[in-house]
Design a protein around this motif. Structure first.
Motif, mmCIF file in Angstrom:
data_model
loop_
_atom_site.group_PDB
_atom_site.id
_atom_site.type_symbol
_atom_site.label_atom_id
_atom_site.label_comp_id
_atom_site.label_asym_id
_atom_site.label_seq_id
_atom_site.Cartn_x
_atom_site.Cartn_y
_atom_site.Cartn_z
ATOM 1 N N THR A 4 0.833 -1.206 0.000
ATOM 2 C CA THR A 4 0.000 0.000 0.000
ATOM 3 C C THR A 4 0.866 1.254 0.000
ATOM 4 O OG1 THR A 4 -1.787 -1.115 1.172
ATOM 5 C CG2 THR A 4 -1.745 1.290 1.286
ATOM 6 N N TYR A 5 1.865 1.273 0.871
ATOM 7 C CA TYR A 5 2.755 2.436 0.946
ATOM 8 C C TYR A 5 3.520 2.612 -0.361
ATOM 9 C CZ TYR A 5 6.400 5.624 2.484
ATOM 10 O OH TYR A 5 7.244 6.704 2.595
ATOM 11 N N LEU A 7 2.774 1.641 -3.395
ATOM 12 C CA LEU A 7 1.897 2.107 -4.474
ATOM 13 C C LEU A 7 1.518 3.573 -4.282
ATOM 14 C CD1 LEU A 7 -0.475 -0.978 -4.919
ATOM 15 C CD2 LEU A 7 1.317 -0.201 -6.493
ATOM 16 N N ASP A 8 1.293 3.968 -3.031
ATOM 17 C CA ASP A 8 0.993 5.376 -2.766
ATOM 18 C C ASP A 8 2.130 6.265 -3.249
ATOM 19 O OD1 ASP A 8 -0.716 7.323 -0.678
ATOM 20 O OD2 ASP A 8 1.393 7.850 -0.866
ATOM 21 N N ARG A 9 3.353 5.913 -2.863
ATOM 22 C CA ARG A 9 4.483 6.759 -3.231
ATOM 23 C C ARG A 9 4.754 6.726 -4.724
ATOM 24 N NH1 ARG A 9 3.526 9.752 -1.627
ATOM 25 N NH2 ARG A 9 5.458 10.940 -1.827
ATOM 26 N N HIS A 11 2.307 6.350 -7.120
ATOM 27 C CA HIS A 11 1.207 6.774 -7.987
ATOM 28 C C HIS A 11 0.299 7.875 -7.438
ATOM 29 C CE1 HIS A 11 2.201 3.498 -10.649
ATOM 30 N NE2 HIS A 11 2.072 2.626 -9.662
ATOM 31 N N VAL A 12 0.266 8.112 -6.144
ATOM 32 C CA VAL A 12 -0.677 9.074 -5.570
ATOM 33 C C VAL A 12 -0.012 10.442 -5.439
ATOM 34 C CG1 VAL A 12 -2.121 9.663 -3.585
ATOM 35 C CG2 VAL A 12 -1.926 7.271 -4.324
ATOM 36 N N PHE A 13 -0.703 11.459 -5.936
ATOM 37 C CA PHE A 13 -0.251 12.847 -5.813
ATOM 38 C C PHE A 13 -1.069 13.480 -4.698
ATOM 39 C CE2 PHE A 13 0.299 17.290 -6.834
ATOM 40 C CZ PHE A 13 1.549 17.368 -7.457
ATOM 41 N N HIS A 14 -0.423 13.840 -3.593
ATOM 42 C CA HIS A 14 -1.122 14.305 -2.396
ATOM 43 C C HIS A 14 -1.346 15.818 -2.421
ATOM 44 C CE1 HIS A 14 -1.077 10.696 0.285
ATOM 45 N NE2 HIS A 14 -0.183 10.296 -0.607
ATOM 46 N N SER A 15 -2.401 16.235 -1.733
ATOM 47 C CA SER A 15 -2.753 17.657 -1.682
ATOM 48 C C SER A 15 -1.847 18.418 -0.726
ATOM 49 C CB SER A 15 -4.220 17.817 -1.253
ATOM 50 O OG SER A 15 -4.448 17.181 -0.008
ATOM 51 N N GLN A 19 5.770 16.527 -2.879
ATOM 52 C CA GLN A 19 5.553 15.090 -3.039
ATOM 53 C C GLN A 19 6.734 14.234 -2.591
ATOM 54 O OE1 GLN A 19 2.317 14.197 -3.939
ATOM 55 N NE2 GLN A 19 2.147 16.422 -3.666
#
Length: 439
Positions: A4-5, A7-9, A11-15, A19
């Motif tokens: 999970t971590y 994949l987050d790092r 592919h996920v762009f955080h608000s 980044q």
């Protein structure tokens, strides 16, 4: 690290984040006032995430309502009526001030403010919108420009018809006031001057967080909101009450505006309306503005306006809050637990400049110097001391809500007295770090 971590790092762009500097905690589950990570470490959620889980995490009645709605009707377009949306609108209007019977649904708070401003502009035929410097109204284009805090700077083109003024905040008074009465009088005089110098006939609306949330939970002094209402009435300006964070029980009332005996022209909401279980926001509209669009099409809408899953979650949330006395519990927490407990913390710590709030909605103002009131972190930024206090809270098993030089006490409104006191004890211990800076 977990999949999970990773994949987050990847592919996920955080608000609101740089980044490459992020290392997000992976949350595996939640219940009531607690969340836990993938290792099973439990944390008391003193942030309600972004101050929206008013009814707590995974409330079984809300979860069941979403499941039941999914089995009946997952989605339908906004032109068509459906039972969940109709009932949600009724329950929301029932709790709004008299004369506010219609609800326009959005996907969240930012677009609620966008549409409230659009309605005010079309209703008045004017364009300018006034808002305070210490405020947050959302991340979309108009909403971020009416926002007052530094997050707007990167998107502020000075072309959106927005004008800022100073709201009342006695602890850091812009008006050299020494009492709440002086602060109220001088803040209203300042707003009157801004209106007259901008040109009253150019101003469509004043938008205010009834009690500013992320900006610092500054409860307005007695008479201030009534004075703003009077100025709006004098000049034909619409008053928009942003209740995105303060609404639906957070302050110990259904809406924070209930504490002040003032009726706005538009109320925006989101977050607590269904505790964020499914994205939902909206605008509660006065009859005069509804009448403007009785025979004239309102030029706005959203694909998911009043989405059945979100509306069903709102119906279950509001009904459950009423049945279980959750709004009353928030009020009691404020008077019996948070108010006294935070006053004791303020007495013990040199780094605490002020505590303030209502219900389950409090802020601890941290300072490096009690005499000069120098904040423990600069406006718009953080500091090593603030970072260390936040880290200490997490290490002790609590997720805090922090902004600039403040820790906000904003747990779910269903939190038990024992949990609330445990959270305060964690903050109490962590504030020794701030005291060391003062010393």
């Amino acid at each position: 690290m977990s999949r999970t971590y990773d994949l987050d790092r990847a592919h996920v762009f955080h608000s609101w984040s740089a980044q490459a500097e992020l290392s997000p905690m992976v949350i595996a589950g939640a219940s009531g006032s607690e969340v836990w990570d993938e290792d099973g470490t439990r944390y008391l959620d003193f942030s309600s995430q972004l101050v929206f889980t008013n009814i707590g995490h995974q409330h079984p009645k809300v979860v069941a309502a979403i499941q039941e709605q999914a089995a009946t009707l997952c989605t339908i377009g906004p032109p068509l009526a459906n039972a969940a949306r109709s009932e949600a609108a009724r329950l929301i209007a029932e709790r709004a001030p008299d004369g506010m019977e219609r609800v326009f649904f959005t996907n969240g708070g930012a677009d609620a403010n966008e549409h409230a401003i659009r309605m005010a502009r079309l209703h008045t035929g004017r364009h300018k919108v006034l808002s305070t410097y210490r405020s947050y109204h959302g991340g979309t284009q108009t909403a971020i420009n009416v926002t007052g805090d530094p997050r707007r700077w990167a998107s502020d083109t000075a072309s959106t018809g927005t004008v800022h003024f100073f709201g009342p905040f006695l602890y850091r008074s812009e008006f050299h006031a020494t009492t709440e009465a002086e602060e109220c009088e001088r803040a209203l005089q300042h707003l009157d001057h801004v209106i007259r110098n901008e040109g009253p006939a150019t101003i469509a609306a004043i938008i205010l967080e009834t009690i500013p949330g992320t900006a610092g939970i500054m409860v307005p002094p007695p008479g201030y909101l009534a004075g703003v209402r009077q100025l709006c009435d004098e000049h034909g300006i619409m008053l928009i009450a942003d209740e995105v964070m303060s609404g639906f029980g957070r302050t110990g009332a259904w809406f924070a505006i209930d504490h002040f005996d003032v009726v706005p022209d538009l109320i925006t909401f989101a977050k607590g309306v269904n505790s964020g279980y499914v994205p939902l926001g909206g605008v509660i509209i006065s009859e005069a503005i509804v009448e403007t669009f009785a025979h004239r099409a309102y030029p706005g809408g959203l694909t998911y306006s009043g989405h059945p899953l979100a509306a069903a979650a709102a119906v279950a949330t509001i009904t459950t809050m009423a049945e279980e006395g959750i709004v009353e519990n928030a009020a009691r927490l404020g008077t019996d637990v948070f108010g006294p407990g935070l006053a004791e913390i303020a007495d013990r710590h040199a780094c605490v400049g002020e505590v303030r709030g209502l219900g389950a909605f409090w802020a601890i103002e941290l300072v490096a110097d009690p005499e000069t009131r120098e904040p423990l972190a600069p406006y718009g930024g953080s500091s090593p001391a603030m970072n260390d206090i936040i880290a200490a809270c997490k290490k002790a098993g609590m997720l805090p809500f922090a902004n600039f030089n403040r820790i906000h006490v904003v747990p779910p409104c269903i939190i038990s007295d024992d949990e609330a006191r445990r959270g305060l004890a964690i903050i109490d211990e962590a504030l020794a770090i701030g005291d060391a800076v003062v010393a």
